[in-house]
Motif scaffolding. Structure first.
Motif, mmCIF file in Angstrom:
data_model
loop_
_atom_site.group_PDB
_atom_site.id
_atom_site.type_symbol
_atom_site.label_atom_id
_atom_site.label_comp_id
_atom_site.label_asym_id
_atom_site.label_seq_id
_atom_site.Cartn_x
_atom_site.Cartn_y
_atom_site.Cartn_z
ATOM 1 N N PRO A 94 14.961 -5.902 -2.823
ATOM 2 C CA PRO A 94 14.991 -6.308 -1.416
ATOM 3 C C PRO A 94 13.619 -6.256 -0.737
ATOM 4 O O PRO A 94 13.413 -6.874 0.295
ATOM 5 C CB PRO A 94 15.942 -5.313 -0.773
ATOM 6 N N ALA A 95 12.704 -5.502 -1.311
ATOM 7 C CA ALA A 95 11.362 -5.377 -0.732
ATOM 8 C C ALA A 95 10.386 -5.002 -1.840
ATOM 9 O O ALA A 95 10.775 -4.450 -2.861
ATOM 10 C CB ALA A 95 11.345 -4.325 0.370
ATOM 11 N N PHE A 96 9.131 -5.343 -1.598
ATOM 12 C CA PHE A 96 8.078 -5.012 -2.557
ATOM 13 C C PHE A 96 7.051 -4.147 -1.861
ATOM 14 O O PHE A 96 6.701 -4.391 -0.715
ATOM 15 C CB PHE A 96 7.398 -6.287 -3.069
ATOM 16 N N ARG A 97 6.553 -3.145 -2.564
ATOM 17 C CA ARG A 97 5.543 -2.235 -2.023
ATOM 18 C C ARG A 97 4.435 -2.098 -3.049
ATOM 19 O O ARG A 97 4.693 -1.967 -4.241
ATOM 20 C CB ARG A 97 6.176 -0.869 -1.763
ATOM 21 N N LEU A 98 3.187 -2.125 -2.550
ATOM 22 C CA LEU A 98 2.055 -1.932 -3.446
ATOM 23 C C LEU A 98 0.981 -1.123 -2.746
ATOM 24 O O LEU A 98 0.984 -0.977 -1.528
ATOM 25 C CB LEU A 98 1.501 -3.286 -3.920
ATOM 26 N N THR A 99 0.080 -0.580 -3.536
ATOM 27 C CA THR A 99 -1.048 0.193 -3.026
ATOM 28 C C THR A 99 -2.315 -0.401 -3.599
ATOM 29 O O THR A 99 -2.389 -0.684 -4.793
ATOM 30 C CB THR A 99 -0.921 1.679 -3.452
ATOM 31 N N VAL A 100 -3.324 -0.590 -2.724
ATOM 32 C CA VAL A 100 -4.576 -1.218 -3.142
ATOM 33 C C VAL A 100 -5.745 -0.519 -2.453
ATOM 34 O O VAL A 100 -5.642 -0.132 -1.290
ATOM 35 C CB VAL A 100 -4.561 -2.736 -2.822
ATOM 36 N N PHE A 133 -11.484 -1.428 -0.595
ATOM 37 C CA PHE A 133 -12.686 -2.195 -0.942
ATOM 38 C C PHE A 133 -12.355 -3.443 -1.766
ATOM 39 O O PHE A 133 -13.188 -4.320 -1.943
ATOM 40 C CB PHE A 133 -13.718 -1.336 -1.676
ATOM 41 N N ASN A 134 -11.122 -3.545 -2.214
ATOM 42 C CA ASN A 134 -10.709 -4.680 -3.045
ATOM 43 C C ASN A 134 -10.259 -5.831 -2.137
ATOM 44 O O ASN A 134 -9.083 -6.198 -2.076
ATOM 45 C CB ASN A 134 -9.599 -4.255 -4.003
ATOM 46 N N GLU A 135 -11.215 -6.409 -1.453
ATOM 47 C CA GLU A 135 -10.935 -7.436 -0.447
ATOM 48 C C GLU A 135 -10.276 -8.678 -1.041
ATOM 49 O O GLU A 135 -9.428 -9.306 -0.411
ATOM 50 C CB GLU A 135 -12.222 -7.812 0.282
ATOM 51 N N ARG A 136 -10.663 -9.029 -2.231
ATOM 52 C CA ARG A 136 -10.093 -10.222 -2.878
ATOM 53 C C ARG A 136 -8.590 -10.043 -3.104
ATOM 54 O O ARG A 136 -7.788 -10.940 -2.824
ATOM 55 C CB ARG A 136 -10.820 -10.475 -4.188
ATOM 56 N N ALA A 137 -8.196 -8.880 -3.598
ATOM 57 C CA ALA A 137 -6.775 -8.606 -3.824
ATOM 58 C C ALA A 137 -6.019 -8.540 -2.501
ATOM 59 O O ALA A 137 -4.907 -9.075 -2.390
ATOM 60 C CB ALA A 137 -6.606 -7.303 -4.592
ATOM 61 N N ILE A 138 -6.607 -7.927 -1.499
ATOM 62 C CA ILE A 138 -5.954 -7.819 -0.197
ATOM 63 C C ILE A 138 -5.706 -9.206 0.393
ATOM 64 O O ILE A 138 -4.634 -9.481 0.939
ATOM 65 C CB ILE A 138 -6.783 -6.933 0.756
ATOM 66 N N ARG A 139 -6.669 -10.111 0.269
ATOM 67 C CA ARG A 139 -6.473 -11.488 0.749
ATOM 68 C C ARG A 139 -5.302 -12.147 0.021
ATOM 69 O O ARG A 139 -4.470 -12.828 0.632
ATOM 70 C CB ARG A 139 -7.740 -12.321 0.550
ATOM 71 N N LEU A 140 -5.217 -11.956 -1.296
ATOM 72 C CA LEU A 140 -4.118 -12.514 -2.087
ATOM 73 C C LEU A 140 -2.784 -11.959 -1.603
ATOM 74 O O LEU A 140 -1.830 -12.718 -1.384
ATOM 75 C CB LEU A 140 -4.312 -12.192 -3.569
ATOM 76 N N GLY A 180 2.338 -12.766 1.807
ATOM 77 C CA GLY A 180 3.279 -12.253 2.798
ATOM 78 C C GLY A 180 3.339 -10.747 2.935
ATOM 79 O O GLY A 180 4.176 -10.223 3.667
ATOM 80 N N PHE A 181 2.464 -10.028 2.250
ATOM 81 C CA PHE A 181 2.433 -8.571 2.376
ATOM 82 C C PHE A 181 1.720 -8.173 3.661
ATOM 83 O O PHE A 181 0.771 -8.832 4.083
ATOM 84 C CB PHE A 181 1.703 -7.933 1.185
ATOM 85 N N ARG A 182 2.183 -7.077 4.270
ATOM 86 C CA ARG A 182 1.570 -6.540 5.479
ATOM 87 C C ARG A 182 1.292 -5.054 5.292
ATOM 88 O O ARG A 182 2.085 -4.343 4.680
ATOM 89 C CB ARG A 182 2.476 -6.738 6.695
ATOM 90 N N GLU A 183 0.187 -4.597 5.856
ATOM 91 C CA GLU A 183 -0.190 -3.186 5.763
ATOM 92 C C GLU A 183 0.777 -2.343 6.588
ATOM 93 O O GLU A 183 1.048 -2.661 7.744
ATOM 94 C CB GLU A 183 -1.616 -3.000 6.269
ATOM 95 N N THR A 184 1.291 -1.270 5.972
ATOM 96 C CA THR A 184 2.210 -0.381 6.671
ATOM 97 C C THR A 184 1.673 1.036 6.791
ATOM 98 O O THR A 184 2.143 1.799 7.624
ATOM 99 C CB THR A 184 3.585 -0.329 5.972
ATOM 100 N N ALA A 185 0.715 1.394 5.951
ATOM 101 C CA ALA A 185 0.150 2.747 5.985
ATOM 102 C C ALA A 185 -1.164 2.748 5.210
ATOM 103 O O ALA A 185 -1.505 1.764 4.551
ATOM 104 C CB ALA A 185 1.121 3.753 5.358
ATOM 105 N N SER A 186 -1.869 3.846 5.307
ATOM 106 C CA SER A 186 -3.084 4.038 4.511
ATOM 107 C C SER A 186 -3.255 5.525 4.245
ATOM 108 O O SER A 186 -2.679 6.364 4.935
ATOM 109 C CB SER A 186 -4.311 3.471 5.229
#
Length: 60
Positions: A17-23, A26-33, A38-44
């Protein structure tokens, strides 16, 4: 993007139902992807002087 879309498609087939990842932030290229997919930052958090973003994509 095609490979990442393929992976998400396989996860959808498993009925996730949902996908979660951690990145590392500094990995700006992956964050753009991930944002483009459709991923959104929820925490750090910081570990060993490296900041990580937790990103979530909710399936409808």
């Amino acid at each position: 993007m095609a490979f990442f879309t393929l992976i998400l498609g396989q996860l959808r087939a498993d009925r996730s139902p949902a996908f979660r990842l951690t990145v590392a932030d500094f990995n700006e290229r992956a964050i753009r992807l991930y944002r483009k997919a459709g991923f959104r930052e929820t925490a750090s958090f910081t570990r060993n002087d490296t900041r990580f973003l937790v990103m979530v994509k909710k399936e409808i």
